[in-house]
Write a protein that holds these residues in place. Structure first.
Motif, PDB file in Angstrom:
ATOM      1  N   ALA A 177       0.984  -1.182  -0.098  1.00  0.00           N
ATOM      2  CA  ALA A 177      -0.128   0.076   0.081  1.00  0.00           C
ATOM      3  C   ALA A 177       0.982   1.375  -0.138  1.00  0.00           C
ATOM      4  CB  ALA A 177      -1.004   0.034   1.213  1.00  0.00           C
ATOM      5  N   LEU A 178       1.739   1.059   0.737  1.00  0.00           N
ATOM      6  CA  LEU A 178       2.714   2.420   0.873  1.00  0.00           C
ATOM      7  C   LEU A 178       3.559   2.611  -0.460  1.00  0.00           C
ATOM      8  CD1 LEU A 178       4.213   2.095   4.465  1.00  0.00           C
ATOM      9  CD2 LEU A 178       2.707   3.903   3.549  1.00  0.00           C
ATOM     10  N   ALA A 179       4.091   1.357  -0.963  1.00  0.00           N
ATOM     11  CA  ALA A 179       4.576   1.522  -2.445  1.00  0.00           C
ATOM     12  C   ALA A 179       3.718   2.216  -3.405  1.00  0.00           C
ATOM     13  CB  ALA A 179       5.267   0.219  -2.895  1.00  0.00           C
ATOM     14  N   GLY A 180       2.625   1.817  -3.203  1.00  0.00           N
ATOM     15  CA  GLY A 180       1.522   2.523  -4.499  1.00  0.00           C
ATOM     16  C   GLY A 180       1.381   3.857  -4.026  1.00  0.00           C
ATOM     17  N   LEU A 226       3.382   5.993  -2.177  1.00  0.00           N
ATOM     18  CA  LEU A 226       4.483   6.888  -1.896  1.00  0.00           C
ATOM     19  C   LEU A 226       5.683   6.708  -2.806  1.00  0.00           C
ATOM     20  CD1 LEU A 226       4.435   7.121   2.152  1.00  0.00           C
ATOM     21  CD2 LEU A 226       3.354   8.743   0.335  1.00  0.00           C
ATOM     22  N   GLY A 227       5.541   5.676  -3.491  1.00  0.00           N
ATOM     23  CA  GLY A 227       6.629   5.378  -4.199  1.00  0.00           C
ATOM     24  C   GLY A 227       7.681   4.211  -3.855  1.00  0.00           C
ATOM     25  N   PRO A 228       8.728   3.862  -4.478  1.00  0.00           N
ATOM     26  CA  PRO A 228       9.822   2.867  -3.693  1.00  0.00           C
ATOM     27  C   PRO A 228      10.312   3.277  -2.362  1.00  0.00           C
ATOM     28  CG  PRO A 228      10.280   3.661  -6.166  1.00  0.00           C
ATOM     29  CD  PRO A 228       9.240   4.490  -5.564  1.00  0.00           C
ATOM     30  N   SER A 229      10.604   2.100  -1.940  1.00  0.00           N
ATOM     31  CA  SER A 229      11.175   2.418  -0.539  1.00  0.00           C
ATOM     32  C   SER A 229      12.297   3.273  -0.495  1.00  0.00           C
ATOM     33  CB  SER A 229      11.689   0.840  -0.051  1.00  0.00           C
ATOM     34  OG  SER A 229      12.482   0.981   1.155  1.00  0.00           O
ATOM     35  N   GLY A 230      12.139   4.093   0.647  1.00  0.00           N
ATOM     36  CA  GLY A 230      13.185   5.137   0.675  1.00  0.00           C
ATOM     37  C   GLY A 230      13.226   6.111  -0.208  1.00  0.00           C
ATOM     38  N   GLY A 231      12.080   6.247  -1.162  1.00  0.00           N
ATOM     39  CA  GLY A 231      12.102   7.335  -2.234  1.00  0.00           C
ATOM     40  C   GLY A 231      11.475   8.453  -1.616  1.00  0.00           C
ATOM     41  N   ALA A 232      11.411   9.588  -2.584  1.00  0.00           N
ATOM     42  CA  ALA A 232      11.117  10.782  -2.385  1.00  0.00           C
ATOM     43  C   ALA A 232       9.541  10.935  -1.981  1.00  0.00           C
ATOM     44  CB  ALA A 232      11.517  11.813  -3.506  1.00  0.00           C
ATOM     45  N   GLY A 233       9.004   9.911  -2.407  1.00  0.00           N
ATOM     46  CA  GLY A 233       7.327  10.047  -2.081  1.00  0.00           C
ATOM     47  C   GLY A 233       6.743  11.073  -2.510  1.00  0.00           C
ATOM     48  N   GLU A 234       5.337  11.272  -2.388  1.00  0.00           N
ATOM     49  CA  GLU A 234       4.409  12.293  -3.138  1.00  0.00           C
ATOM     50  C   GLU A 234       4.049  13.151  -2.014  1.00  0.00           C
ATOM     51  OE1 GLU A 234       4.180  12.914  -6.241  1.00  0.00           O
ATOM     52  OE2 GLU A 234       5.392  11.141  -6.865  1.00  0.00           O
ATOM     53  N   ALA A 235       4.191  14.400  -2.245  1.00  0.00           N
ATOM     54  CA  ALA A 235       3.543  15.579  -1.389  1.00  0.00           C
ATOM     55  C   ALA A 235       2.073  15.395  -1.433  1.00  0.00           C
ATOM     56  CB  ALA A 235       3.977  16.894  -1.625  1.00  0.00           C
ATOM     57  N   THR A 267      -2.483   3.119   7.345  1.00  0.00           N
ATOM     58  CA  THR A 267      -0.940   3.662   7.338  1.00  0.00           C
ATOM     59  C   THR A 267      -0.533   4.701   6.653  1.00  0.00           C
ATOM     60  OG1 THR A 267      -0.196   1.412   7.991  1.00  0.00           O
ATOM     61  CG2 THR A 267       1.424   2.822   7.206  1.00  0.00           C
ATOM     62  N   VAL A 268      -1.344   4.659   5.334  1.00  0.00           N
ATOM     63  CA  VAL A 268      -1.284   5.634   4.181  1.00  0.00           C
ATOM     64  C   VAL A 268      -1.721   6.951   4.769  1.00  0.00           C
ATOM     65  CG1 VAL A 268      -1.647   6.405   1.955  1.00  0.00           C
ATOM     66  CG2 VAL A 268      -0.972   3.827   2.464  1.00  0.00           C
ATOM     67  N   GLU A 269      -2.908   6.854   5.597  1.00  0.00           N
ATOM     68  CA  GLU A 269      -3.547   8.045   5.960  1.00  0.00           C
ATOM     69  C   GLU A 269      -2.668   8.774   6.857  1.00  0.00           C
ATOM     70  OE1 GLU A 269      -7.633   9.230   8.102  1.00  0.00           O
ATOM     71  OE2 GLU A 269      -7.352   7.189   7.602  1.00  0.00           O
ATOM     72  N   ALA A 270      -2.106   7.920   7.951  1.00  0.00           N
ATOM     73  CA  ALA A 270      -1.330   8.458   8.985  1.00  0.00           C
ATOM     74  C   ALA A 270      -0.122   9.318   8.351  1.00  0.00           C
ATOM     75  CB  ALA A 270      -1.117   7.576   9.993  1.00  0.00           C
ATOM     76  N   ALA A 271       0.422   8.806   7.285  1.00  0.00           N
ATOM     77  CA  ALA A 271       1.565   9.112   6.918  1.00  0.00           C
ATOM     78  C   ALA A 271       1.538  10.449   5.984  1.00  0.00           C
ATOM     79  CB  ALA A 271       2.350   8.084   5.559  1.00  0.00           C
ATOM     80  N   THR A 272       0.113  10.617   5.436  1.00  0.00           N
ATOM     81  CA  THR A 272       0.080  11.600   4.522  1.00  0.00           C
ATOM     82  C   THR A 272      -0.929  12.765   5.328  1.00  0.00           C
ATOM     83  OG1 THR A 272      -1.854  10.730   3.523  1.00  0.00           O
ATOM     84  CG2 THR A 272       0.170  10.555   2.426  1.00  0.00           C
ATOM     85  N   ALA A 273      -1.489  12.541   6.579  1.00  0.00           N
ATOM     86  CA  ALA A 273      -2.311  13.505   7.376  1.00  0.00           C
ATOM     87  C   ALA A 273      -1.543  14.922   7.388  1.00  0.00           C
ATOM     88  CB  ALA A 273      -2.503  13.016   8.631  1.00  0.00           C
ATOM     89  N   PRO A 274      -2.540  16.028   7.723  1.00  0.00           N
ATOM     90  CA  PRO A 274      -1.950  17.430   7.795  1.00  0.00           C
ATOM     91  C   PRO A 274      -0.974  17.636   8.835  1.00  0.00           C
ATOM     92  CG  PRO A 274      -4.487  17.154   7.509  1.00  0.00           C
ATOM     93  CD  PRO A 274      -4.125  15.819   7.618  1.00  0.00           C
ATOM     94  N   PHE A 275      -0.233  18.272   8.765  1.00  0.00           N
ATOM     95  CA  PHE A 275       0.986  18.584   9.786  1.00  0.00           C
ATOM     96  C   PHE A 275       0.253  19.190  11.103  1.00  0.00           C
ATOM     97  CE2 PHE A 275       4.180  21.735  11.367  1.00  0.00           C
ATOM     98  CZ  PHE A 275       4.929  20.854  11.849  1.00  0.00           C
TER      99      PHE A 275
END
Length: 664
Positions: A127-130, A132-141, A198-206
């Motif tokens: 789910a995270l790879a889908g 945010l991208g690959p492991s350790g990658g830059a991810g998406e804002a 997990t995806v929701e917690a990673a991308t929740a508002p600051f």
């Protein structure tokens, strides 16, 4: 001291983070330091180098604020502490939770170890790879996430989050588990983690208020102990307050017997307390089983001053989580027991070294220490009894090797966590070269029980060198994973029944963790004692009981264990540094059914590697790295591949997705 620094300078926020932490940790040094901290100044020399032990907390301060350690920040740390920049860099890169490369301000550590990986961890990874991208990658804002907020820790150009694979996070009873490491926000754990959650917690508002961490803490509060013993009324000793006492209330702790142990210790005096510990035959619960009374006596009687006390709360053995449960559920118990240890051994300061992946336990212990200090249970005159004792909490940063006692001492002192040669032992030459008592968390809680019922009564439970009760971390294919407290002498079969029995057909049990060995169903009636485990060629270790059914992929499990040791080796000695790599490579070839020469040749190589690592490694990591692998070979759990390449249980030919060993 001359410091040869690069031209990189810290940002304003990095400078402020270092200076604020330095002022809090060493206020007397701030006034003496020049405002610009030149590379050679009057505040250098011995006085400055004596503050090197502040390096780890200052690294945490910058990393907590920024999410990574820039070259400018490392230069500023070198100037502040007068430590050569190469050594600052060497320490920073030693720990897995620190990054010296720019990365997203939120990093999701996904446990893919032996308990979590097969029980939902890989689904979270997918789910995270889908998202945010690959492991350790830059991810998406993401909208409203740190990467979009110029005021947030990431700045306008940094993405919101990335993810990495992680070794065991100490949440095995709630598998799968993740840890959110978040710049400018409190870290938090999620367990059991779901892919969407997990995806929701990673991308929740600051969140600058810490509300997300508070909510996560509240969610954990009701399930800090999953062992059903607390609901069936079994007689508990170490766990009796966990799940019952309010972990944030000193008054509630006192109303449930708190600080009776310290008062009893003061009534008896140090000599009689040591006598009670000897009568109890209390041995260390971290795996070494050294007599606690003997250790304390050696430190107490040493003429060298000052004496030091260290609590080893760096619980990193895969499958182990008992200390976390104690610290989360009964934090004042650890504060009290460390105060007793300090009183008895003559130490005026205790150093509590806690695992960096335990954010909830860290917050609760920090609050407990502050509350105890405010009420006179820590400080210059403890309880008005005329002795001084205080606590310093030090966070680790992701290094299994720091669970080894001398590596832990090196880490506290501000060096890379590499084990020392022994002798001398810490009881004579320990922290800062002085006599030091080092105890595991569970051992210290046992001291409270010894003082509660007396040494002889404690020794009456169990027998031999295995007295009192023992905490076991039961996880894997069982009905009710959790921490279970049983008397020494309880059989493995009885423990598994207490945990709801095996799910499916029982195949084997990993006893003692990654550094332990496998036990077959025929040995379930072994008494859980130091002696009983030794009789069947096993070890209790740190209390891991990891259950596998017939559906388990043991080839992958063994390769994951080998990859763990490969990544966690500090690299100081050749037998461990090279041997762990070669061991993992041989297991990978067997897993792919592509041996060099033949399967027998690979097994012979593994045996040779095991002998060298056991005989020549400096510390216990290298000496026990082949233990589980050789146990599996001896018991026939690594089966010969069949003609179609699908060995026993479908293991051969399986390719692990975790060849990098968890990203450590």
């Amino acid at each position: 001291m001359d410091l040869h620094l690069s031209s990189a300078e810290p940002s304003t926020s990095e400078r402020e983070a270092v200076d604020a932490a330095f002022a809090a940790l060493a206020p007397a040094a701030v006034e003496a330091a020049a405002a610009d901290r030149p590379t050679r100044s009057a505040h250098a020399g011995h006085a400055a180098r004596s503050r090197r032990h502040l390096l780890l907390p200052l690294l945490h301060a910058v990393h907590d604020a920024e999410g990574w350690l820039s070259e400018g920040a490392l230069n500023h740390l070198a100037r502040t502490l007068q430590v050569p920049p190469a050594e600052v860099y060497g320490v920073a890169t030693f720990y897995a939770m620190f990054s010296v490369e720019p990365r997203a301000p939120r990093v999701v550590h996904v446990c893919d170890d032996v308990a979590c990986g097969p029980n939902g961890g890989e689904e979270v990874v997918a789910a995270l790879a889908g998202a945010l991208g690959p492991s350790g990658g830059a991810g998406e804002a993401a909208d409203g996430a740190p990467g979009d907020d110029p005021a947030g820790p990431g700045g306008p150009d940094r993405p919101a989050a990335c993810w990495v694979r992680s070794p065991c996070l100490g949440l095995c009873e709630r598998a799968p588990a993740v840890l959110h490491q978040r710049a400018g926000e409190p870290d938090l754990s999620q367990a059991p983690a779901t892919p969407d959650g997990t995806v929701e917690a990673a991308t929740a508002p600051f969140d600058t208020t810490g509300d997300q961490a508070s909510a996560a803490d509240d969610a954990f509060a009701d399930t800090a102990v999953s062992a059903p013993q607390t609901r069936t009324g079994a007689h508990l000793r170490l766990l009796r307050r966990v799940g019952v006492v309010d972990p944030g209330s000193l008054d509630d702790y006192r109303s449930r017997g708190g600080y009776a142990g310290l008062r009893r210790a003061i009534e008896l005096g140090p000599t009689r307390v040591i006598a009670e510990l000897k009568d109890a035959s209390l041995t260390g619960r971290g795996g070494a089983a050294f007599p606690t009374g003997v250790k304390w006596e050696g430190v107490a009687q040493s003429p060298e001053r000052p004496h030091h006390l260290v609590c080893n709360a760096d619980e990193s053995e895969p499958g182990t989580f008992k200390d976390r449960v104690l610290m989360e559920g009964d934090p004042f118990g650890l504060v009290e027991s460390m105060t007793i240890a300090g009183y008895v051994t003559g130490a005026t300061v205790g150093h509590l070294y806690i695992r960096g992946e335990y954010p909830l336990a860290t917050r609760r212990l920090q609050d407990a220490i502050s509350a105890a200090r405010a009420r006179g249970y820590l400080g210059e005159d403890v309880m008005g009894e005329g002795f001084a004792f205080d606590l310093e909490l030090r966070r680790g940063a992701g290094a299994y090797i720091c669970g080894e006692e001398t590596a832990l001492l090196e880490s506290i002192e501000g060096y890379r966590g590499e084990p020392r040669n022994k002798p001398p032992f810490p009881a004579t030459v320990g922290l800062f070269g002085k006599p030091t008592a080092i105890n595991n968390v569970e051992t210290l809680y046992d001291v409270l029980e010894v003082l509660n019922i007396g040494g002889q009564a404690f020794a009456a439970v169990g027998g031999g060198r295995s007295t009192g009760s023992k905490l076991f971390c039961v996880s894997g294919a069982v009905g009710a994973p959790g921490v279970y407290e049983v008397d020494f002498g309880t059989t493995l079969r009885e423990l598994l029944e207490l945990a709801g029995g095996a799910r499916g057909e029982l195949r084997t049990v990993l006893l003692g963790g990654a550094a332990g060995g496998f036990v077959m169903p025929a040995d379930l009636d072994v008494p859980l004692t130091l002696e009983g485990a030794r009789d069947i060629g096993a070890t209790l270790g740190s209390g891991v009981v990891l259950v596998f059914d017939e559906a388990a992929d043991l080839s992958r499990t063994l390769r994951r264990i080998a990859a763990f040791f490969r990544d966690e080796s500090c690299g100081q000695c050749v037998p461990c540094r090279v041997g762990t790599v070669r061991q993992e490579e041989a297991l990978a070839r067997l897993e792919r059914d592509a041996p060099i020469g033949s399967r027998e040749t690979e097994l012979a190589l593994l045996d040779d590697l095991a002998r060298v690592m056991r005989d020549a490694s400096i510390c216990g990591l290298g000496q026990t790295a082949p233990a589980a692998v050789m146990s599996a070979i001896d018991l026939g759990l690594i089966a010969a591949p069949s003609r179609n390449g699908a060995g026993h249980g479908g293991e051969a030919g399986h390719t692990s997705t975790n060849g990098h060993g968890g990203g450590r």
